[in-house]
Design an enzyme around this catalytic site. Structure first.
Site, PDB file in Angstrom:
ATOM      1  N   GLY A  13      39.011  73.091  46.012  1.00  0.00           N
ATOM      2  CA  GLY A  13      40.264  73.682  45.534  1.00  0.00           C
ATOM      3  C   GLY A  13      40.764  74.753  46.497  1.00  0.00           C
ATOM      4  CB  SER A  15      45.285  73.293  48.660  1.00  0.00           C
ATOM      5  OG  SER A  15      45.206  73.126  47.258  1.00  0.00           O
ATOM      6  NE  ARG A  16      48.141  74.379  43.806  1.00  0.00           N
ATOM      7  CZ  ARG A  16      47.954  74.676  42.521  1.00  0.00           C
ATOM      8  NH1 ARG A  16      48.424  75.795  42.011  1.00  0.00           N
ATOM      9  NH2 ARG A  16      47.302  73.844  41.723  1.00  0.00           N
ATOM     10  CB  VAL A  65      35.796  68.404  42.082  1.00  0.00           C
ATOM     11  CG1 VAL A  65      36.049  69.062  43.422  1.00  0.00           C
ATOM     12  CG2 VAL A  65      36.626  69.019  40.978  1.00  0.00           C
ATOM     13  CG  ASN A  91      38.391  78.194  44.038  1.00  0.00           C
ATOM     14  OD1 ASN A  91      38.519  79.247  43.427  1.00  0.00           O
ATOM     15  ND2 ASN A  91      39.441  77.448  44.403  1.00  0.00           N
ATOM     16  CB  SER A 143      36.633  82.468  34.135  1.00  0.00           C
ATOM     17  OG  SER A 143      37.556  83.236  33.385  1.00  0.00           O
ATOM     18  CE1 TYR A 156      39.364  77.985  33.674  1.00  0.00           C
ATOM     19  CE2 TYR A 156      39.306  80.046  32.444  1.00  0.00           C
ATOM     20  CZ  TYR A 156      39.401  79.365  33.649  1.00  0.00           C
ATOM     21  OH  TYR A 156      39.538  80.074  34.821  1.00  0.00           O
ATOM     22  CE  LYS A 160      36.483  78.311  35.470  1.00  0.00           C
ATOM     23  NZ  LYS A 160      36.304  77.982  36.894  1.00  0.00           N
TER      24      LYS A 160
HETATM   25  P1  NAP Z   1      45.219  77.426  41.110  1.00  0.00           P
HETATM   26  O1  NAP Z   1      46.126  78.382  41.788  1.00  0.00           O
HETATM   27  O2  NAP Z   1      45.727  76.591  39.993  1.00  0.00           O
HETATM   28  O3  NAP Z   1      44.565  76.470  42.243  1.00  0.00           O
HETATM   29  C1  NAP Z   1      43.627  75.505  41.837  1.00  0.00           C
HETATM   30  C2  NAP Z   1      43.066  74.792  43.056  1.00  0.00           C
HETATM   31  O4  NAP Z   1      42.086  73.840  42.589  1.00  0.00           O
HETATM   32  C3  NAP Z   1      44.109  74.004  43.814  1.00  0.00           C
HETATM   33  O5  NAP Z   1      43.726  73.939  45.177  1.00  0.00           O
HETATM   34  C4  NAP Z   1      43.978  72.609  43.177  1.00  0.00           C
HETATM   35  O6  NAP Z   1      44.461  71.536  43.997  1.00  0.00           O
HETATM   36  C5  NAP Z   1      42.488  72.532  43.012  1.00  0.00           C
HETATM   37  N1  NAP Z   1      42.075  71.548  42.019  1.00  0.00           N
HETATM   38  C6  NAP Z   1      42.402  71.495  40.707  1.00  0.00           C
HETATM   39  N2  NAP Z   1      41.840  70.422  40.140  1.00  0.00           N
HETATM   40  C7  NAP Z   1      41.150  69.778  41.108  1.00  0.00           C
HETATM   41  C8  NAP Z   1      40.380  68.598  41.159  1.00  0.00           C
HETATM   42  N3  NAP Z   1      40.191  67.840  40.062  1.00  0.00           N
HETATM   43  N4  NAP Z   1      39.828  68.222  42.329  1.00  0.00           N
HETATM   44  C9  NAP Z   1      40.012  68.980  43.440  1.00  0.00           C
HETATM   45  N5  NAP Z   1      40.725  70.106  43.469  1.00  0.00           N
HETATM   46  C10 NAP Z   1      41.308  70.495  42.311  1.00  0.00           C
HETATM   47  O7  NAP Z   1      43.937  78.178  40.507  1.00  0.00           O
HETATM   48  P2  NAP Z   1      43.339  79.634  40.838  1.00  0.00           P
HETATM   49  O8  NAP Z   1      43.952  80.593  39.912  1.00  0.00           O
HETATM   50  O9  NAP Z   1      43.357  79.874  42.282  1.00  0.00           O
HETATM   51  O10 NAP Z   1      41.838  79.421  40.323  1.00  0.00           O
HETATM   52  C11 NAP Z   1      40.778  79.104  41.206  1.00  0.00           C
HETATM   53  C12 NAP Z   1      39.483  79.201  40.436  1.00  0.00           C
HETATM   54  O11 NAP Z   1      39.359  80.527  39.895  1.00  0.00           O
HETATM   55  C13 NAP Z   1      39.395  78.262  39.240  1.00  0.00           C
HETATM   56  O12 NAP Z   1      38.082  77.780  39.085  1.00  0.00           O
HETATM   57  C14 NAP Z   1      39.752  79.158  38.068  1.00  0.00           C
HETATM   58  O13 NAP Z   1      39.218  78.685  36.861  1.00  0.00           O
HETATM   59  C15 NAP Z   1      39.135  80.460  38.506  1.00  0.00           C
HETATM   60  N6  NAP Z   1      39.716  81.621  37.863  1.00  0.00           N
HETATM   61  C16 NAP Z   1      41.045  81.912  37.992  1.00  0.00           C
HETATM   62  C17 NAP Z   1      41.563  83.034  37.343  1.00  0.00           C
HETATM   63  C18 NAP Z   1      43.019  83.439  37.436  1.00  0.00           C
HETATM   64  O14 NAP Z   1      43.434  84.357  36.701  1.00  0.00           O
HETATM   65  N7  NAP Z   1      43.806  82.835  38.298  1.00  0.00           N
HETATM   66  C19 NAP Z   1      40.717  83.832  36.563  1.00  0.00           C
HETATM   67  C20 NAP Z   1      39.378  83.504  36.458  1.00  0.00           C
HETATM   68  C21 NAP Z   1      38.891  82.388  37.105  1.00  0.00           C
HETATM   69  P3  NAP Z   1      45.954  70.905  43.721  1.00  0.00           P
HETATM   70  O15 NAP Z   1      46.920  72.014  43.988  1.00  0.00           O
HETATM   71  O16 NAP Z   1      46.081  69.784  44.673  1.00  0.00           O
HETATM   72  O17 NAP Z   1      45.947  70.493  42.270  1.00  0.00           O
END
Ligand code: NAP
Length: 248
Positions: A13, A15-16, A65, A91, A143, A156, A160
């Site tokens: 993950g 890319s973003r 994944v 991630n 998380s 979720y 987690k």
């Molecule tokens: P995000 O901006 O939505 O980015 C998610 C990333 O995961 C993207 O690169 C996406 O690729 C990739 N992804 C999603 N499903 C996938 C799959 N089935 N196979 C491969 N890649 C996949 O999320 P984020 O906020 O950066 O979160 C990253 C991690 O941190 C996650 O595990 C999330 O649960 C955790 N987290 C986030 C927060 C928060 O507040 N943001 C808080 C706690 C934990 P595509 O763009 O191609 O779909």
């Protein structure tokens, strides 16, 4: 992590959002950097260009994944290209929020399949080469919700929390091979995932953060970077919370 020769770093993950910040945090070390994503080619191309500009020998691939065979093939390609994996950061994650009484089984399965089983597929592929080379660092991105729970996020939170159990079990399995396994638990972080929150929910959550601000992807990447550094060589099986104090 090896300091002298070029290391191989894999970020899921990447890319973003947080994954992109993690890739960029590693890029200046000029590693062989492999990241995957699910479908957003534009974001992946932007991250790839930024990582290369920062000095990494970077590649990106669309690999779901949740698809165990696709993950196995992805890691096989990486091992054929580099012969080793020094760092794995799991991630990739999604949310499908809803109260349990209204949650569709498909929403439960999608989140468990990506956030928990997806990480299992990746650590399963990386554990053997790391054990063989007798070094490695695995970081699972969990998380705050996995520790505290959250109404509307049972799927979720279960995924987690599962990652925390996976971290501790794998840390015990791989410690004799000098491989450390830790989790990083972000609180609320400013990414597309957090943007999906209703403004009122975001406001209430922000008000509950003692440090008074939402986290940045770079806040989380710095914690990952630390756990991968030589300075963290005696830390394994731990959960490092990066949340501005919202959960202690
Ligand atoms: P995000 O901006 O939505 O980015 C998610 C990333 O995961 C993207 O690169 C996406 O690729 C990739 N992804 C999603 N499903 C996938 C799959 N089935 N196979 C491969 N890649 C996949 O999320 P984020 O906020 O950066 O979160 C990253 C991690 O941190 C996650 O595990 C999330 O649960 C955790 N987290 C986030 C927060 C928060 O507040 N943001 C808080 C706690 C934990 P595509 O763009 O191609 O779909």
């Amino acid at each position: 992590m090896r300091e002298k020769t070029q290391s191989t770093v894999v970020v899921t993950g990447g890319s973003r959002g947080i994954g992109r910040a993690i890739c960029l945090a590693f890029a200046t070390d000029r590693p062989r950097l492999f990241f995957n994503y699910r479908s957003d080619e534009t974001a992946a191309a932007e991250t790839l260009a930024a990582c290369r500009a920062a000095g990494a020998d970077a590649s990106a691939k669309a690999v779901d994944v949740a698809d165990g065979a696709a993950v196995a093939a992805f890691f096989k390609e990486i091992l054929e290209a580099t012969g080793r994996i020094d760092v794995l950061v799991c991630n990739a994650g999604i949310t499908r929020d809803g109260l349990v009484m209204r949650m569709l089984p498909a929403d439960w399965e999608a989140v468990i399949g990506t956030d928990l089983t997806g990480a299992f597929h990746c650590v399963r592929a990386a554990a053997r080469p790391m054990a063989r080379q007798r070094s490695g660092r695995i970081i699972l991105v969990t998380s705050v919700v996995g520790a505290a729970g959250n109404a509307g996020q049972a799927n979720y939170a279960a995924a987690k929390a599962g990652l925390i159990g996976l971290t501790k079990s794998l840390a015990r399995e791989l410690a004799p091979r000098n491989v450390t396994v830790n989790a990083v638990a972000p609180g609320l972080v400013d990414t597309d995932m957090a943007a999906a929150l209703a403004p009122e929910a975001r406001g209430a959550l922000t008000a509950s953060i003692p440090l008074g601000r939402i986290g940045t992807p770079e806040d989380v990447a710095a914690a990952v970077r630390f756990l991968v550094s030589d300075a963290a060589g005696y830390i394994t099986g731990q959960v490092l919370h990066v949340n501005g104090g919202m959960y202690m």
